[in-house]
Enzyme design. Structure first.
Site, PDB file in Angstrom:
ATOM      1  N   ASP A  53       6.236  -7.673  -7.704  1.00  0.00           N
ATOM      2  CA  ASP A  53       7.170  -7.071  -6.747  1.00  0.00           C
ATOM      3  C   ASP A  53       8.451  -7.892  -6.644  1.00  0.00           C
ATOM      4  OD1 ASP A  53       8.358  -5.767  -4.617  1.00  0.00           O
ATOM      5  OD2 ASP A  53       6.971  -6.553  -3.105  1.00  0.00           O
ATOM      6  N   ASP A  55      14.477  -3.299  -6.346  1.00  0.00           N
ATOM      7  CA  ASP A  55      13.145  -3.609  -5.829  1.00  0.00           C
ATOM      8  C   ASP A  55      12.060  -2.846  -6.598  1.00  0.00           C
ATOM      9  OD1 ASP A  55      10.875  -4.090  -4.350  1.00  0.00           O
ATOM     10  OD2 ASP A  55      11.613  -3.204  -2.496  1.00  0.00           O
TER      11      ASP A  55
END
Length: 421
Positions: A128, A307
C-alpha cells in the site's frame, strides 16, 4: 484500502545487465489481481463501494492523526482536517461477512508474500503506497478472525525484540487493529532487512474475516507512520539492501508487478516522466495537476496523492461536480457518496497531466459498471468525497494506476509515470 482481496502468486527474479550501465537490477514481485467494484454481470457493486469508501476515509483519517503526532498540524494542507470516523452501515457489514471467499476475491488488492522472523514465517501482505506501517496477526490473537490467518509467533523467532509503545487503527465497523510493537528481520522476495519496526496485532477487525490477506505493508513516507518509524522500504534503503531507493508498480488484470530497487524497463516504453513530491505531507503527493475530459482541462491546479491502496479516484465534491459538467450526459448517481453516472455507449475520454504528457484512463478503467442491468448508465471511477486530505487534494488509486507504469523514488522525492509496454 484495507479489506480487498485477490489471488496472489509471488516469485523472485534477479536480473542484471552485463554492460557497465546496469538495468533491471532490482527484485521482481509478480502480483495477480481479479476484478474491481464491478459485479460479474457488469453492474456496479454499490454496497462494496460504500465499504471501500469508508475504509479509504478511515485509513487517511489515521494517516492525518499520525502526521499531526509525528510532525505537527502545520504539515496539513489547506482545508485538511481529521474527520469523524466514517461508519459502514451495519447491513453492509453483515452482508460482506457472509459472502463466500470466491466472491470476496472480486474486490481489490495488491498483495504478495513476505517473511518475518528467524526462521522465516510467511505472510500474505497488501502492498500500500497510501500508508507507512507493517502489521500482521499475532499468535496471541485468538479471535475467530485471527484464527483464519497466518499468525506471527515472537517466541518462535530468534530475531524478535519487543519495544515500548502500541499500534492501533480504527475501522468504521467499530473494531480496531491493534497490538504491541516489535522489531524483526523482514524479507520481501530478495530484499531483507534487520530491526524492522512492525506490529504483531492482538486484535483484528472482523471486517478482515473473509479476506485472504494476513496484513499490510505501507510504502509511503515515515511522517504518516503510526509507529513513527521508517517503513520497510526506507529501512532497506538505509541498509543498502536495494540498488536504488526506487520502486515501481504495474497494476493490471494480469502481468502485475511490484519492483523493488529500481524500475522494470521490460514493462514500460519510453522514459519515465517524474514529478516532485511534496514530502511535508508524508504522502506520494504531487502538485500542478489537471484533469481533462477530451481536450478540455475540466479542473486545473490541484494536488494528487498516488495510492495503490485505494480502489478508485476521489476529489473534493465541488471539483468533481465541475469535472462531470464536462462529461456529456452525466448525472448524479449517489449524492451522499459523490458517485456520478454517464452513458455507457459514449464514455468520456479522461486523462490527467502534471505539465507533461496526458495520461489517459481507458474506458474500461473509468467505468465501475452499469447502475443496474440494462440501464445504459455507467458509474464513473471518480467520486466526489471530502476525505479530509485538503480542499485541493485528489486521491488517485488503482483506476488511475492501472493505465500507467508508476515509479516511486525516495532518492529524488518524486513520482513518475511511463507508458505501459
Amino acid at each position: 484500502m484495507f479489506c480487498k482481496a485477490s489471488l496472489i502468486t509471488v516469485a523472485l527474479a534477479l536480473v542484471a545487465a552485463a554492460s557497465p550501465v546496469q538495468e533491471n537490477t532490482g527484485i521482481r514481485i509478480p502480483l495477480e489481481k481479479r476484478s474491481s467494484l464491478t459485479n460479474e454481470d457488469g453492474t456496479f457493486n454499490h454496497e462494496r463501494a460504500l465499504i471501500s469508501t469508508a475504509r479509504t476515509i478511515n485509513k487517511h483519517r489515521q494517516n492525518l492523526i499520525n502526521l499531526e503526532k509525528n510532525v505537527g498540524r502545520h504539515a496539513f494542507k489547506e482545508g485538511a482536517e481529521i474527520k469523524p470516523l466514517a461508519v459502514v452501515p451495519a447491513q453492509n457489514i453483515t452482508k460482506r461477512q457472509s459472502e463466500a471467499l470466491t466472491d470476496e476475491e472480486n474486490d481489490l488488492e495488491w498483495a504478495g508474500t513476505i517473511s518475518i522472523g528467524t526462521p522465516a514465517q510467511k505472510f500474505l501482505i497488501d502492498f500500500d503506497t497510501g500508508s507507512s506501517d507493517l502489521w500482521v496477526p499475532s499468535s496471541s490473537c485468538t479471535s475467530s478472525t485471527c484464527k483464519k490467518k497466518t499468525r506471527y509467533s515472537a517466541s518462535s523467532s530468534s530475531s524478535s525484540s519487543k519495544k515500548s509503545g502500541t499500534f492501533e487503527i480504527e475501522y468504521g465497523d467499530g473494531s480496531t487493529v491493534s497490538g504491541p510493537v516489535y522489531t524483526e528481520t523482514v524479507s520481501v522476495a530478495g530484499v531483507s532487512v534487520k530491526n524492522q519496526y512492525f506490529s504483531p496485532v492482538t486484535t483484528l477487525s472482523s471486517s478482515f474475516s473473509s479476506d485472504p490477506i494476513d496484513g499490510l505493508l505501507g510504502l509511503a513516507y515515515p511522517a504518516i507512520s503510526n509507529l513513527n518509524q521508517n517503513p520497510f522500504f526506507n529501512t532497506a534503503i538505509k541498509a543498502g539492501a536495494v540498488e536504488e531507493g526506487v520502486f515501481g508498480f504495474k497494476l493490471a488484470s494480469s502481468g502485475s508487478e511490484l519492483y523493488l530497487g529500481g524500475t522494470d524497463s521490460d514493462l514500460y516504453s519510453g522514459s519515465i516522466e517524474y514529478h516532485d513530491v511534496d514530502t511535508s505531507t508524508g504522502f506520494w503527493q504531487i502538485t500542478g495537476a489537471k484533469a481533462y475530459v477530451g481536450s478540455k482541462a475540466a479542473v486545473s491546479g490541484f494536488e494528487t496523492i498516488i495510492d495503490s491502496g485505494t480502489t478508485i479516484m476521489y476529489g473534493p465534491p465541488s471539483a468533481v461536480k465541475t469535472f462531470y459538467k464536462s462529461v456529456s450526459g452525466s448525472a448524479v448517481y449517489d449524492s451522499s457518496q459523490g458517485y456520478y453516472s454517464f452513458p455507457c455507449d459514449s464514455p468520456p475520454s479522461v486523462s490527467f497531466s502534471w505539465g507533461g504528457k496526458k495520461w489517459t484512463i481507458t474506458e474500461e478503467n473509468f467505468s465501475l459498471g452499469e447502475t443496474e442491468s440494462g440501464s445504459g448508465k455507467c458509474v464513473g471511477a471518480l467520486a466526489g468525497q471530502d476525505i479530509g486530505l485538503g480542499s485541493n487534494v485528489w486521491l488517485l488509486g488503482d483506476s488511475f494506476m492501472k493505465n500507467v507504469y508508476t515509479a516511486f523514488s525516495f532518492d529524488d522525492d518524486a513520482v513518475g509515470f511511463a507508458a505501459l509496454s
